[in-house]
Scaffold this active site. Sequence first.
Site, PDB file in Angstrom:
ATOM      1  N   GLY A  88     109.816 100.286  94.972  1.00  0.00           N
ATOM      2  CA  GLY A  88     110.623 101.463  95.249  1.00  0.00           C
ATOM      3  C   GLY A  88     109.953 102.377  96.252  1.00  0.00           C
ATOM      4  CD  GLN A 148     113.542 112.294  94.201  1.00  0.00           C
ATOM      5  OE1 GLN A 148     113.848 112.176  93.016  1.00  0.00           O
ATOM      6  NE2 GLN A 148     112.380 111.851  94.668  1.00  0.00           N
ATOM      7  CE1 TYR A 151     112.619 106.650  93.609  1.00  0.00           C
ATOM      8  CE2 TYR A 151     113.352 108.192  91.912  1.00  0.00           C
ATOM      9  CZ  TYR A 151     112.515 107.167  92.326  1.00  0.00           C
ATOM     10  OH  TYR A 151     111.579 106.657  91.450  1.00  0.00           O
TER      11      TYR A 151
END
Length: 244
Positions: A88, A148, A151
């Site tokens: 990641g 984010q 993400y």
Amino acid sequence: MNSVAIVTGGTRGIGEAISLALKEAGHRVAATYAGSSEKSELSAKNFSESTGISTYKFDVADFKACQAAVNQVEEDLGPIGVLVNNAGITRDGTMHRMDYDQWNDVIQTNLSSCFNMSRAVIEGMRERKFGRIVNIGSVNGQAGQYGQVNYAAAKSGIHGFTKALAQEGAKVGITVNAIAPGYVLTDMVRAVPEKVLEKIISTIPVGRLGNPEDIARGVMFLVSEDASFITGSTIDINGGQHMY
């Protein structure tokens, strides 16, 4: 059941702890990495030399590269019975300032990689009627996080991916589960400004950051025979930071 285990992003941070735990349990481990810098190459080389764990360099966002790498791992070590999708990256930024590459890089590396790697191992697992797939999500994929959206979207997608694939694998001996770590003491978290980190820790009931080994222990449970009746689940390892 000890077998060949492949851990994406398996030479550093949480991935390193998972790779080491799997090896200690008797698995033949392949740890992947992607960085092309001299520092990344040296880090992977040192990891392999110090642990005896085989390392493989390829981009988990590249479907064909994943297929080729899995074929190579199986040629070198044997049929893959355990897959840990851990790789990641972050490319943080608020939506009004985020460009497409920031979005796409995170989606491809964090989420599409789960498809790429799972697709590469799933047929063999189905034939052998055994498999353990563990996907590393995030507390920020459950609760969201300012700056984010990329993400959080990717990690949230991992949780849905896990539940759907679990239903497909259940009847052929394949379990698919996820772990949602909270804030863990890795290089990524160490890069957070100290004052921000202090604020984060203040929201964690146990009063500390997690250690990579906390996550590795969760993975070891999920790949063990003790967890053979658990599939489609997400285990939260976050010190109580997010409960639902």
